[in-house]
Design a protein around this motif. Structure first.
Motif, PDB file in Angstrom:
ATOM      1  N   CYS A  49      40.778   1.033 -15.502  1.00 16.60           N
ATOM      2  CA  CYS A  49      41.229   0.879 -16.893  1.00 16.60           C
ATOM      3  C   CYS A  49      41.845   2.164 -17.423  1.00 16.60           C
ATOM      4  O   CYS A  49      42.899   2.137 -18.068  1.00 16.60           O
ATOM      5  N   SER A  50      41.204   3.282 -17.163  1.00 10.75           N
ATOM      6  CA  SER A  50      41.722   4.547 -17.683  1.00 10.75           C
ATOM      7  C   SER A  50      43.076   4.891 -17.068  1.00 10.75           C
ATOM      8  O   SER A  50      43.976   5.369 -17.765  1.00 10.75           O
ATOM      9  N   TRP A  51      43.245   4.628 -15.766  1.00  7.97           N
ATOM     10  CA  TRP A  51      44.534   4.906 -15.123  1.00  7.97           C
ATOM     11  C   TRP A  51      45.633   3.998 -15.673  1.00  7.97           C
ATOM     12  O   TRP A  51      46.747   4.452 -15.941  1.00  7.97           O
ATOM     13  N   LEU A  52      45.328   2.701 -15.843  1.00  7.80           N
ATOM     14  CA  LEU A  52      46.337   1.781 -16.354  1.00  7.80           C
ATOM     15  C   LEU A  52      46.651   2.052 -17.821  1.00  7.80           C
ATOM     16  O   LEU A  52      47.804   1.919 -18.248  1.00  7.80           O
ATOM     17  N   LEU A  53      45.654   2.417 -18.610  1.00  5.31           N
ATOM     18  CA  LEU A  53      45.903   2.769 -20.008  1.00  5.31           C
ATOM     19  C   LEU A  53      46.814   3.981 -20.110  1.00  5.31           C
ATOM     20  O   LEU A  53      47.671   4.065 -21.001  1.00  5.31           O
ATOM     21  N   ILE A  82      36.381   5.969 -22.460  1.00  4.95           N
ATOM     22  CA  ILE A  82      36.042   5.866 -21.042  1.00  4.95           C
ATOM     23  C   ILE A  82      35.901   7.251 -20.419  1.00  4.95           C
ATOM     24  O   ILE A  82      34.918   7.537 -19.716  1.00  4.95           O
ATOM     25  N   LEU A  83      36.884   8.121 -20.666  1.00  2.00           N
ATOM     26  CA  LEU A  83      36.876   9.435 -20.027  1.00  2.00           C
ATOM     27  C   LEU A  83      35.804  10.355 -20.591  1.00  2.00           C
ATOM     28  O   LEU A  83      35.376  11.298 -19.920  1.00  2.00           O
ATOM     29  N   SER A  84      35.357  10.110 -21.819  1.00  2.00           N
ATOM     30  CA  SER A  84      34.305  10.943 -22.410  1.00  2.00           C
ATOM     31  C   SER A  84      32.910  10.494 -22.014  1.00  2.00           C
ATOM     32  O   SER A  84      31.921  11.027 -22.538  1.00  2.00           O
ATOM     33  N   GLN A  89      44.984   1.747 -30.350  1.00  2.00           N
ATOM     34  CA  GLN A  89      43.710   1.300 -29.796  1.00  2.00           C
ATOM     35  C   GLN A  89      43.590   1.606 -28.308  1.00  2.00           C
ATOM     36  O   GLN A  89      42.490   1.880 -27.818  1.00  2.00           O
ATOM     37  N   GLY A  90      44.714   1.618 -27.582  1.00  2.00           N
ATOM     38  CA  GLY A  90      44.659   1.943 -26.163  1.00  2.00           C
ATOM     39  C   GLY A  90      44.242   3.374 -25.913  1.00  2.00           C
ATOM     40  O   GLY A  90      43.472   3.662 -24.995  1.00  2.00           O
ATOM     41  N   CYS A  91      44.734   4.278 -26.726  1.00  2.00           N
ATOM     42  CA  CYS A  91      44.360   5.690 -26.586  1.00  2.00           C
ATOM     43  C   CYS A  91      42.885   5.896 -26.909  1.00  2.00           C
ATOM     44  O   CYS A  91      42.195   6.668 -26.242  1.00  2.00           O
ATOM     45  N   LYS A  92      42.396   5.205 -27.921  1.00  2.00           N
ATOM     46  CA  LYS A  92      40.983   5.333 -28.290  1.00  2.00           C
ATOM     47  C   LYS A  92      40.082   4.825 -27.167  1.00  2.00           C
ATOM     48  O   LYS A  92      39.061   5.442 -26.849  1.00  2.00           O
ATOM     49  N   LEU A  93      40.457   3.687 -26.575  1.00  2.00           N
ATOM     50  CA  LEU A  93      39.645   3.151 -25.481  1.00  2.00           C
ATOM     51  C   LEU A  93      39.650   4.092 -24.286  1.00  2.00           C
ATOM     52  O   LEU A  93      38.604   4.319 -23.656  1.00  2.00           O
ATOM     53  N   ARG A  94      40.785   4.665 -23.971  1.00  2.00           N
ATOM     54  CA  ARG A  94      40.853   5.587 -22.836  1.00  2.00           C
ATOM     55  C   ARG A  94      39.997   6.819 -23.085  1.00  2.00           C
ATOM     56  O   ARG A  94      39.309   7.305 -22.174  1.00  2.00           O
ATOM     57  N   ASN A  95      40.005   7.326 -24.294  1.00  2.00           N
ATOM     58  CA  ASN A  95      39.160   8.481 -24.613  1.00  2.00           C
ATOM     59  C   ASN A  95      37.681   8.131 -24.515  1.00  2.00           C
ATOM     60  O   ASN A  95      36.866   8.950 -24.080  1.00  2.00           O
ATOM     61  N   VAL A 109      34.499  -3.221 -22.627  1.00  2.00           N
ATOM     62  CA  VAL A 109      33.395  -2.269 -22.788  1.00  2.00           C
ATOM     63  C   VAL A 109      32.237  -2.640 -21.874  1.00  2.00           C
ATOM     64  O   VAL A 109      31.633  -1.776 -21.222  1.00  2.00           O
ATOM     65  N   LYS A 110      31.909  -3.913 -21.813  1.00  2.00           N
ATOM     66  CA  LYS A 110      30.802  -4.346 -20.956  1.00  2.00           C
ATOM     67  C   LYS A 110      31.106  -4.051 -19.491  1.00  2.00           C
ATOM     68  O   LYS A 110      30.235  -3.542 -18.762  1.00  2.00           O
ATOM     69  N   ARG A 111      32.318  -4.362 -19.050  1.00  2.00           N
ATOM     70  CA  ARG A 111      32.662  -4.097 -17.659  1.00  2.00           C
ATOM     71  C   ARG A 111      32.680  -2.601 -17.354  1.00  2.00           C
ATOM     72  O   ARG A 111      32.291  -2.177 -16.253  1.00  2.00           O
ATOM     73  N   CYS A 112      33.124  -1.797 -18.291  1.00  2.00           N
ATOM     74  CA  CYS A 112      33.138  -0.347 -18.076  1.00  2.00           C
ATOM     75  C   CYS A 112      31.722   0.207 -17.974  1.00  2.00           C
ATOM     76  O   CYS A 112      31.482   1.149 -17.203  1.00  2.00           O
TER      77      CYS A 112
END
Length: 828
Positions: free
Chosen positions: A202-206, A230-232, A222-228, A189-192
């Motif tokens: 991250c979003s592409w690899l997820l 990032i993209l939102s 949890q991977g889907c939640k993190l990707r959402n 989260v901090k890096r994003c």
């Protein structure tokens, strides 16, 4: 006391507790040598020490009264104290031993790291040898929550580039292991929040690694939640400015140091006749992301950093200011990458190389209508900060592929200090820029008997339309870059007062130089309709850069650069990314051990499970292209790699040839070991390149570890070593051939020493992975470990290398597969 004297027996005989008749021998000695007082002193000291320890335990336990265990318990406590002191000494020795061995031999901790083991592990984590490689190893192997939490916190202290190398492993652990995902979440989260580039990666690899899990899972993992997230755009950096902006006359608000030389609203948008709006909100309302016909497909509408402005800093805090208009951060780059991959999908439906090339030119011309923009080439963003200016549509080419349509383009970029705050140059038409190029060229030329004058009307840029650009680009005069002969001709025609009158060049000397230049070997292959990429990729990179810069509208910018990109669709590049990591790890190992082996890992960007980008190898062409180009000339023996070396690098005794031969041997040995360790298949001559310095370079790692093309199992030899490769080395028994085997032995010993680095990368990616190379399951990892031959001595490894070379040399299965590729795909 004299040893000869006998101790006097007391006059009064007493019985002791040990004997019923007089004193026993023990009591007699105590009384004779006055040992009773010494024993009492020791007993008192022991009791005092035990009492102090008992009070200390009471204080540690919060005043809880200790139970009196008696004298016997005190003696046991004293014994435990001595044992503990001995353990502490051994612990210090053990830590010193752990710190002295390389990190690849550090064993994972037991499931419950308590006591002595916990102390050793903590000292390992706090030592200087601890790095991201060891952190990844323990993140995967450890099940202790405390250890995982500690490792998650330590990630913040590593260099970003060091962690980014293991980003595929971090993403795979985040998707498949919930306990690890909890400790990695704060760091990601901090890096994003800090980096748009990291967010996109991250979003592409997820998406790429979690696509199968997302489909099979009923709940959102949890991977889907993190990707959402990032993209939102939830993970945005906090604004560095608090409170309203200072007001200026007229009601406009902007920063104190914000110097605006020219309003963006006053700049006409030539291609579409559009003008940028003053209000960022109203501007974004008219934008259609990804609409290439609009001319602003990669524009997010942000006007916080105008075109002619430097990077803005807060006067009070001295920190970089972030965008305040809440414009989408990820959308422009997403649309740019999506547009490039969409071109590849549309090219697959076109039949024939000529048709695909014509369609590629038209697609790139449409894409150029939306450039320059604040977008970048993904795999160069960490080493070269830049924004994209233009993609020369006629310089691209379609690569060889039977079913897919990968293509290569060359992207003009402008290097900047900060991608997201630097000024983006205004759009320039090719016609207007050609006038400036002619004027600049005329100024740069030496004094000759002619001059170039730019045409009139160059100030009326607003009158140009898109149709005028196309017409003028066809009619404009373009001067080719000046080569050595042109410079010699100009020098010969300069005035006598600008040259030394005593120096003359004879006509015979000029003819000799001209003849030598014509007969000199050309490194660029001939253009072929069947294979247009051969000529484009074999052109020397310096010449290509000079040629494109000369005709570019932005070529006069001092920070102009050219970057190559290969776009692939319909292929799974996740295995290519894994191969890039393994080759890089092997190369780092050999460099640390000072083994002169050569590898050229090329960067990979995985956009989805079936698309991505590849870094091209410049100044190189495939063995297939070399042999095919030689076969078109009747005077040259087709397919002779040694003859190509002689034509390109000179006679076998020349310094240039010997240097190229050494490069060839070092690269051939390096890739032979890499192909053996990773079991790389599909090694036909279309997947093996030769660069301008003689290095042999392997590409296309779609079949590694446990899979082969159509599972036919043609290639059973340890690696590819055909007779023509041996001939370039000088033949069997030559010094360079023996050097080749020595390099392989040294490389094998060095790789075996650090084999845990390789195993760690593979084991993490195998966890929950759907990659085809892991279809063999645990057998794949076990076979990989066996190929490092940990139980063999150096003498046995020497014999092993000789055996592998003998098996691979002109192998029958290798020749069968090359023939199969020739009859099915026409690959020489």
């Amino acid at each position: 006391m004299n040893s000869a004297e006998e101790p006097q027996t007391p006059s009064t005989v007493q019985n002791c507790a040990h004997s019923q008749v007089g004193l026993c021998s023990r009591c007699k000695l105590k009384e004779a040598y006055n040992l009773s007082d010494i024993e009492a002193t020791l007993s008192t000291s022991t009791a005092t020490t035990a009492e102090n320890r008992q009070k200390q335990r009471e204080e540690e336990e919060g005043g809880k009264p200790a139970v009196d265990l008696g004298e016997e318990a005190m003696e046991m406590e004293e014994g435990r104290s001595n044992l503990s002191n001995g353990q502490n000494d051994r612990e210090q020795l053990g830590v010193a031993r752990i710190e002295s061995i390389p990190e690849q031999h550090a064993m994972p901790p037991p499931p419950v790291p308590t006591g002595q083991t916990q102390s050793w592990l903590l000292r390992l984590f706090e030592s200087k040898m601890f790095n991201a490689t060891i952190a990844m190893q323990y993140l995967y192997n450890s099940k202790e929550p405390g250890v995982l939490t500690y490792l998650g916190n330590r990630l913040f202290f590593f260099d970003n580039n060091e962690v980014d190398f293991y980003l595929p492993q971090l993403v795979n652990l985040y998707i498949n292991i919930r306990e690890v995902a909890e400790v990695l979440h704060p760091y990601i989260v901090k890096r994003c929040r800090e980096s748009v580039e990291f967010s996109l990666q991250c979003s592409w690899l997820l998406e790429a690694y979690g696509v199968e899990i997302y489909r099979m899972s009923k709940k959102k993992p949890q991977g889907c939640k993190l990707r959402n997230m990032i993209l939102s755009e939830e993970l945005r950096p906090p604004s560095s400015i608090i409170g309203p902006l200072p007001s200026l006359p007229g009601g406009e608000q902007r920063l104190k140091t914000h110097q605006r030389s020219r309003s963006d609203a006053d700049v006409p948008y030539k291609e579409g006749g559009m003008k940028r709006s003053v209000s960022s909100a109203s501007s974004r309302s008219f934008l259609v992301p990804g609409d290439l016909s609009s001319g602003r497909a990669f524009d997010n509408g942000c006007e916080c950093f105008l075109e002619a402005e430097p990077i803005v800093y807060d006067d009070v805090a001295g920190q970089k200011l972030h965008c305040r208009c809440s414009a989408p951060r990820l959308q422009p780059e997403q649309e740019f990458v999506r547009s490039l991959t969409a071109i590849g999908n549309r090219l697959k439906a076109i039949q024939g190389k000529e048709g695909k090339t014509a369609r590629l030119i038209s697609e790139l011309a449409l894409l150029n209508l939306n450039l320059p923009a604040r977008v970048w080439v993904p795999f160069f963003s960490d080493t070269l900060k830049h924004v994209v200016l233009r993609i020369p549509h006629t310089a691209g080419c379609v690569l060889n592929s039977k079913d897919k349509a990968p293509y290569c383009v060359f992207v003009e970029v402008l290097t900047v200090d900060d991608i997201h705050q630097a000024a983006v140059p205004q759009k320039m038409s090719d016609a207007a820029r050609s006038e400036n190029n002619m004027a600049a060229t005329a100024e740069d030329l030496p004094t000759v008997h002619f001059s170039l004058v730019p045409p009139n009307g160059s100030d009326h840029d607003d009158a140009w339309t898109h149709d005028d650009d196309e017409i003028s680009s066809q009619l404009s005069i373009k001067l080719p870059p000046m080569d050595t002969l042109s410079q010699m001709s100009v020098d010969s025609t300069t005035s006598s007062d600008s040259r030394d009158p005593g120096v003359t060049i004879a006509a015979a000397d000029i003819r000799r130089r001209l003849s030598a230049w014509v007969q000199a070997p050309k490194k660029q292959l001939k253009h072929s309709v069947e294979d247009p990429s051969a000529s484009a990729l074999s052109e020397p990179w310096e010449e290509k850069v000079a040629r494109i810069r000369e005709t570019s509208p932005y070529g006069r910018l001092p920070r102009w650069r050219l970057l190559p990109v290969i776009v692939k669709t319909g292929d799974d590049l996740r295995q290519e990314l894994l191969a890039y990591q393994l080759l890089t790890a092997l190369l780092n190992i050999w460099e640390e051990e000072h083994v002169p082996l050569f590898l050229r890992p090329y960067k990979i960007v995985v956009v989805s499970h079936d698309s991505g980008m590849i870094e091209p190898i410049i100044n190189a062409c495939s063995l297939h292209q070399i042999k095919k180009n030689a076969g078109e000339d009747e005077t040259r023996p087709a397919g002779s790699l040694l003859e190509y070396f002689r034509r390109t690098f000179g006679s076998p005794n020349s310094e240039q040839f010997l240097r190229a031969q050494e490069n060839f041997v070092q690269s051939c040995a390096g890739y032979s070991l890499a192909c053996y360790f990773l079991q790389v298949k599909d090694r036909h001559n279309g997947n093996i390149l030769l660069d301008s310095e003689g290095h042999l370079i392997h590409i296309d790692f779609g079949f590694i570890l446990s899979i082969s093309p159509k599972n036919l199992g043609f290639e059973t030899s340890p690696f590819k070593l055909t007779q023509e490769l041996v001939d370039v080395m000088g033949g069997i028994g030559s010094d360079m051939f023996e050097y080749f085997k020595i390099l392989m032995l040294r490389g094998l010993i060095a790789a075996r020493k650090h084999h845990e680095r390789i195993m760690n990368i593979v084991e993490i990616m195998m966890s929950g992975s759907q990659l085809p190379c892991f279809r063999g399951g645990a057998t794949t990892v076990r076979a990989l470990r066996d190929r490092f031959h940990m139980n063999c001595t150096d003498e046995q490894l020497h014999n092993l290398v000789d055996s592998m070379v003998e098996q691979s040399k002109d192998s029958l299965t290798t020749r069968l597969y090359d023939n199969f590729q020739y009859f099915t795909n026409g690959i020489l």
